[in-house]
Design a protein around this motif. Structure first.
Motif, PDB file in Angstrom:
ATOM      1  N   PRO A   1     -37.052 -88.074 -36.546  1.00 17.60           N
ATOM      2  CA  PRO A   1     -37.851 -87.615 -35.401  1.00 17.60           C
ATOM      3  C   PRO A   1     -38.771 -86.473 -35.814  1.00 17.60           C
ATOM      4  O   PRO A   1     -38.419 -85.602 -36.608  1.00 17.60           O
ATOM      5  CB  PRO A   1     -36.790 -87.156 -34.395  1.00 17.60           C
ATOM      6  CG  PRO A   1     -35.582 -86.861 -35.222  1.00 17.60           C
ATOM      7  CD  PRO A   1     -35.613 -87.829 -36.360  1.00 17.60           C
TER       8      PRO A   1
ATOM      9  N   SER B   1     -34.975 -93.022 -33.795  1.00 20.44           N
ATOM     10  CA  SER B   1     -35.685 -91.764 -33.584  1.00 20.44           C
ATOM     11  C   SER B   1     -36.831 -91.961 -32.609  1.00 20.44           C
ATOM     12  O   SER B   1     -37.526 -92.984 -32.656  1.00 20.44           O
ATOM     13  CB  SER B   1     -36.231 -91.220 -34.910  1.00 20.44           C
ATOM     14  OG  SER B   1     -35.198 -91.025 -35.864  1.00 20.44           O
ATOM     15  N   LEU B   2     -37.017 -90.976 -31.730  1.00 18.94           N
ATOM     16  CA  LEU B   2     -38.114 -90.996 -30.764  1.00 18.94           C
ATOM     17  C   LEU B   2     -38.690 -89.590 -30.669  1.00 18.94           C
ATOM     18  O   LEU B   2     -37.944 -88.615 -30.517  1.00 18.94           O
ATOM     19  CB  LEU B   2     -37.634 -91.461 -29.391  1.00 18.94           C
ATOM     20  CG  LEU B   2     -38.660 -91.377 -28.249  1.00 18.94           C
ATOM     21  CD1 LEU B   2     -39.841 -92.308 -28.514  1.00 18.94           C
ATOM     22  CD2 LEU B   2     -38.009 -91.705 -26.910  1.00 18.94           C
ATOM     23  N   SER B   3     -40.025 -89.492 -30.747  1.00 16.12           N
ATOM     24  CA  SER B   3     -40.696 -88.197 -30.663  1.00 16.12           C
ATOM     25  C   SER B   3     -41.859 -88.290 -29.694  1.00 16.12           C
ATOM     26  O   SER B   3     -42.602 -89.275 -29.688  1.00 16.12           O
ATOM     27  CB  SER B   3     -41.218 -87.764 -32.036  1.00 16.12           C
ATOM     28  OG  SER B   3     -40.156 -87.639 -32.971  1.00 16.12           O
TER      29      SER B   3
ATOM     30  N   VAL C   1     -46.860 -90.266 -29.355  1.00 15.83           N
ATOM     31  CA  VAL C   1     -45.546 -90.930 -29.314  1.00 15.83           C
ATOM     32  C   VAL C   1     -45.288 -91.570 -30.672  1.00 15.83           C
ATOM     33  O   VAL C   1     -46.176 -92.217 -31.241  1.00 15.83           O
ATOM     34  CB  VAL C   1     -45.485 -92.002 -28.203  1.00 15.83           C
ATOM     35  CG1 VAL C   1     -44.124 -92.680 -28.207  1.00 15.83           C
ATOM     36  CG2 VAL C   1     -45.772 -91.380 -26.843  1.00 15.83           C
TER      37      VAL C   1
ATOM     38  N   PHE D   1     -42.022 -93.715 -32.689  1.00 11.14           N
ATOM     39  CA  PHE D   1     -40.695 -94.334 -32.575  1.00 11.14           C
ATOM     40  C   PHE D   1     -40.383 -95.051 -33.884  1.00 11.14           C
ATOM     41  O   PHE D   1     -41.244 -95.740 -34.439  1.00 11.14           O
ATOM     42  CB  PHE D   1     -40.666 -95.324 -31.410  1.00 11.14           C
ATOM     43  CG  PHE D   1     -39.361 -96.055 -31.264  1.00 11.14           C
ATOM     44  CD1 PHE D   1     -38.226 -95.397 -30.834  1.00 11.14           C
ATOM     45  CD2 PHE D   1     -39.264 -97.404 -31.571  1.00 11.14           C
ATOM     46  CE1 PHE D   1     -37.016 -96.067 -30.694  1.00 11.14           C
ATOM     47  CE2 PHE D   1     -38.069 -98.077 -31.444  1.00 11.14           C
ATOM     48  CZ  PHE D   1     -36.937 -97.408 -31.000  1.00 11.14           C
TER      49      PHE D   1
END
Length: 744
Positions: free
Chosen positions: A94, A592-594, A618, A620
Motif C-alpha cells: 500500500p 493492498s488498497l491506497s 487510487v 489497488f
C-alpha cells in the motif's frame, strides 16, 4: 563409546539397583542390576516403536517495528513480474505505485523515483541518472538470490536512515551456514549464485552473477527495429570472524548495461471510434547507451559485550553513464474510419499531418562517491540507544548536449521568427564536488501506559553539506501502544530533507540548489486475527505530508526533468489498507488498497494548486500464492495491479496551466511452477536439492498501458487549424517467459 558402550559404577549392596534404558524412537527397557550378579558385559537391545504426532506448531517472536513492513525474501524470487526482483514485490504494498513494468523504479505516497532510499547491508545504493525510458533500464542493484531480509518503510522512518522525502528500503544479504548454490535460466534473466562457509563457521563467502536481455519484451512495442539490450552484473561478499567478538566483511559489486537500438519504423493507432488516428513513422540512425557502475565496501563489527556493539563501514562507488544518439525520422498522421459496418473500416480517410524530426544527444555523467560511517548500539532490553557518524564525498562531472528539431510541413515547431531554429536544446558542462557530514542519535524506551505495553522511538539527525553550506536538523519520533495481544496503535512524525543529487544538478550547474523539506505525520492500527485456523494481519494507516522548497519536475517515461529551482510547495494525504496472511496454508499473500491526493503550487507564479506529477488517486494490488490441493509441488503466483492515471501536459505548456490524466494502469501477471525434483523424489546421493520448471504469462489480458506521449503538431491542416495530437507510447503486450531453476 561410539558403539554405544558405557561403564557405570554401582555401590555394592544386597538389593538390586534399577537401570532404565531409553532412546527416542525406541521402547524403554528396565533392568534390575546387582553388582554381585553382573561382573561382565551386559548387552541391552531396545525394540523400535512408532510415535504418531498430530501436528507441530512453531512460534517465533520478533521486534515489531511500527514504521516498517517486513516482506518475505522469497517473494522477490517468485513474484511474476517483467522487471523481477525485490522491487516488484515492493510495488504491491500500500502507498507504492509503479507505472512501468520495464523499470524497477516506484513512487511512494506521491513522491518521485528520486525520493526513495535503498540500503544493502547499511550501504546506500544509487540509481543511474541518465536513463530516460524503462526499456533502457537493466538489472536492479538488489540480487534476490543473495537476499535474506527485506524491510520497507513508506514513511515516518527513524533517524537511523538518511535524508529522503518518501521511503526507505533496507536489504540484508545472506551469510551462508553451509555450501549452497543455484542456477536459473529464463528468456529474460538468467542467474547463478554460490556460497560456502568453513567448518568452524569463521570464514564464509557468497557471490551471484546475472544476465538479462529485454529482447522478447521490446518486440511487443510499436517501434520496430533492432533492439540489442544486454545487462549483466556481479556481486560478491566474504566474511571472516577472527574471534567471537569481531567480524570483518568485504563486499564488491559491478554492473555493465548496454542498450543499442536501431529503429526502423513505428505504427501506432489511438483515439476513439469517432476520432481515431494512425501514426506511421520511419527512422534512420541509432541510439547507443552505456551505464557502468562498480563499488566496494569494507565492514568491521566489534561486539564489546552482550549489550554494546560498534560497526565501521568504508565504502566507495563509481558510475560512468553515456547517452548517445542521432535519429532522423519522418511521420504521417492519418484519420481512420472505425465506424462499424462502413466500407472504409479500418482504412484511412485523410492525412491529418506530415513532418519530420532530427534528434541528437551526447550526454555524459561521471560520479564518484566515497563514504566512511560509524554506527553504535547499546541494548538494555526494553531500552536502548543507537548513534552514528558519517562522512561522504561526492564528485559529479556532467556534460549535457542534446537538441531536437521537429518540422511540420515546413515549419519548425517550437520556434519563432525567421531562420533555422531548434524545437528544444541544451548545452552545458561542469564539475560539482561536495562533502557531507552526518550524525544521529536514537533513544528506544519501553514502558506502560495505563497498563498497556508501549514503545517510544525518539531520535534526531543532523547533517552539513558543503555544496550549499546548509545545516539540516531532522527530529523524528514514533510511539506504539499494544492495546491487546492482537491490537496495537501507532503514530509517527518527523522532518525529512532531500539534499540535491546528480539529476537535480543537471537542471542548471550555475544555480545553487537547497535541500527540499518535508514533514511526515502518520497514524494507524494493526489487528492480528485468525481465520480458517491460519494467521492474518490487517493494517490501516492514514498519513499527511507537507513539503516546501520543492524543485518542480515533469515526468517523461522514467526520466524526471527538473526546472526552476526551490520554488514550489505541496502536500500529500491518503489512506493505506493491507491484509496479509496465509490465505493458502503455508504461503503468504496480501491485498493492498491506497487512496491518495498529492498537489503542488508555486506561490511566486500565483498558479494555485495543481496535481503533483505522481498524483495517483487510487491504487489497488494483489499478490496471491496458491498450490493444488494435495500437490504442493505445483504452484501458482498471481500479481494484479490497478492504478488511476497520473497527470500529463503537452510540451511547451506548464503543468499547472494545462493538464490531463493518462489512462489507468491495469495489469495481470501470472506464473506457474512445478517442482520436478524435491524432498519427495531426490536420491540420497544427489547434489541437487530442488529442480523447478516454470512458465510466466505477462500482461495476461494484453492491455495496452500508456507510459507517455509523443506530441505531433500540424500546421494549418485541411480545415485551416493548427492542432497538437498526443500519440500514446504504449508499454509491453502479452509475453510468455520460461524458467528453469536448480538449487544445490
Amino acid at each position: 563409546g561410539e558403539d554405544g558402550s558405557f561403564t557405570i559404577s554401582l555401590e555394592p549392596g544386597n538389593a538390586g539397583q534399577m537401570l532404565v534404558f531409553s532412546c527416542l524412537g525406541y521402547r524403554p527397557d528396565t533392568i534390575i542390576a546387582n553388582p554381585r550378579d553382573h561382573t561382565g558385559l551386559l548387552y541391552v537391545k531396545l525394540l523400535p516403536v512408532t510415535i504418531g504426532l498430530e501436528g507441530v506448531r512453531v512460534n517465533a517472536s520478533r521486534t515489531d517495528n511500527i514504521t516498517v513492513i517486513k516482506i518475505p525474501a522469497v517473494a522477490g524470487a517468485v513474484i511474476p513480474s517483467v522487471a523481477g526482483g525485490v522491487e516488484s514485490a515492493i510495488a504491491t504494498l500500500p502507498g507504492v505505485a509503479t507505472y512501468n513494468e520495464l523499470s524497477s523504479g516506484y513512487s511512494v505516497r506521491g513522491g518521485s523515483y528520486d525520493e526513495n532510499l535503498v540500503y544493502i547491508n547499511d550501504i546506500e545504493v544509487y540509481r543511474p541518472y541518465l536513463i530516460r525510458s524503462g526499456q533502457q533500464e537493466g538489472l536492479s542493484r538488489i540480487n534476490p538470490d543473495l537476499t535474506a531480509e527485506v524491510n520497507f518503510s513508506p514513511g515516518g522512518f527513524s533517524a537511523a536512515y538518511g535524508d529522503r522525502m518518501s521511503s526507505v528500503l533496507d536489504i540484508t544479504y545472506r551469510e551462508p551456514v553451509e555450501s549452497e548454490g543455484s542456477v536459473s535460466l529464463s528468456l529474460l534473466t538468467s542467474s547463478v549464485h554460490a556460497g560456502a562457509c568453513s567448518n568452524d563457521g569463521r570464514l564464509w563467502f557468497i557471490a551471484g552473477a546475472r544476465y538479462r536481455t529485454n529482447a522478447i519484451l521490446l518486440g511487443s512495442l510499436d517501434a520496430r527495429g533492432d533492439y540489442m539490450p544486454r545487462f549483466a552484473d556481479l556481486q560478491a561478499m566474504a566474511g571472516y570472524r577472527p574471534g567471537n567478538k569481531t567480524e570483518m566483511t568485504l563486499s564488491l559489486w559491478a554492473s555493465s548495461n548496454r542498450y543499442t537500438f536501431i529503429p526502423a519504423s513505428r505504427t501506432t493507432s489511438f483515439g476513439t471510434t469517432e476520432n481515431a488516428y494512425r501514426l506511421y513513422a520511419w527512422f534512420e540512425g541509432a541510439e547507443r547507451d552505456r551505464y557502468d557502475n562498480a563499488g566496494g565496501a569494507v565492514t568491521l563489527i566489534i561486539r564489546h559485550n552482550e549489550k554494546l556493539m560498534s560497526k565501521f563501514i568504508l565504502s566507495a562507488s563509481f558510475a560512468d553513464e553515456t547517452e548517445s544518439y542521432d535519429i532522423r525520422g519522418a511521420y504521417s498522421l492519418s484519420s481512420l474510419d472505425l465506424t462499424a459496418g462502413t466500407e472504409n473500416n479500418p482504412d484511412t480517410l485523410l492525412n491529418a499531418g506530415a513532418g519530420s524530426w532530427l534528434s541528437h544527444a551526447r550526454n555524459v555523467l561521471l560520479n564518484d562517491m566515497t563514504g566512511l560511517s560509524y554506527r553504535g548500539s547499546l541494548d538494555r532490553g526494553k531500552n536502548g540507544l543507537e548513534w552514528g557518524l558519517a562522512a561522504k564525498y561526492c564528485d559529479y562531472h556532467i556534460t549535457r548536449n542534446e537538441w531536437l528539431r521537429v518540422d511540420s510541413a515546413g515549419f519548425t515547431t517550437g520556434g519563432e521568427g525567421e531562420g533555422l531554429v531548434l524545437t528544444s536544446g541544451s548545452d552545458m558542462s561542469g564539475d560539482i564536488g561536495s562533502f557531507m557530514a552526518e550524525g544521529w542519535l536514537i533513544s528506544r524506551t519501553g514502558f506502560s501506559i495505563a497498563g498497556k505495553k508501549s514503545d517510544l522511538n525518539a531520535g534526531i539527525r543532523t547533517s552539513f553539506n558543503t555544496y550549499n553550506s546548509e545545516v539540516l536538523i531532522s527530529p523524528r519520533v514514533s510511539l506504539a501502544v499494544a492495546l491487546s495481544q492482537r491490537t496495537s496503535l501507532f503514530i509517527a512524525a518527523g522532518a525529512y530533507h532531500q539534499p540535491p543529487g546528480g539529476r537535480e544538478m543537471m537542471l542548471d550547474l550555475s544555480q545553487q540548489l537547497r535541500a527540499q523539506h518535508s514533514w511526515h505525520l502518520t497514524a494507524g492500527a494493526r489487528y492480528d486475527f485468525v481465520a480458517w485456523d491460519r494467521p492474518f494481519r490487517f493494517t490501516a494507516e492514514a498519513y499527511g505530508k507537507k513539503f516546501n522548497r520543492l524543485i518542480p519536475y515533469t515526468v517523461d517515461n522514467v526520466r524526471l526533468i527538473y526546472y526552476g529551482g526551490n520554488i514550489a510547495e505541496g502536500y500529500s494525504a491518503g489512506l493505506d489498507l493491507r491484509v496479509n496472511g496465509e490465505f493458502v496454508r503455508g504461503v503468504e499473500s496480501w491485498f493492498s488498497l491506497s487512496v491518495m491526493r498529492s498537489e503542488m503550487r508555486i506561490p511566486s507564479y500565483s498558479t494555485g494548486w495543481f496535481p503533483a506529477p505522481f498524483d495517483q488517486r487510487v491504487n489497488f494490488s494483489i499478490f496471491f500464492q496458491d498450490y493444488l490441493p494435495g500437490h504442493p509441488d505445483f504452484r501458482a503466483h498471481i500479481n494484479i495491479a490497478f492504478g488511476t492515471g497520473i497527470p500529463a501536459s503537452p510540451p511547451g505548456r506548464e503543468q499547472w496551466d494545462v493538464w490531463f490524466r493518462i489512462p489507468p494502469y491495469r495489469r495481470i501477471d501470472i506464473g506457474f511452477s512445478k517442482v520436478l525434483m524435491g524432498d519427495r523424489n531426490l536420491k540420497e546421493d544427489s547434489y541437487m536439492r530442488e529442480l523447478i520448471a516454470g512458465v510466466e504469462l505477462f500482461n495476461l489480458s494484453d492491455i495496452r498501458n500508456t507510459i507517455s506521449y509523443t506530441w505531433i503538431r500540424t500546421v494549418r491542416n485541411s480545415e485551416g487549424q493548427t492542432r497538437e495530437y498526443a500519440v500514446p507510447n504504449y508499454l509491453t503486450g502479452k509475453v510468455v517467459n520460461l524458467k528453469l531453476t536448480a538449487r544445490f
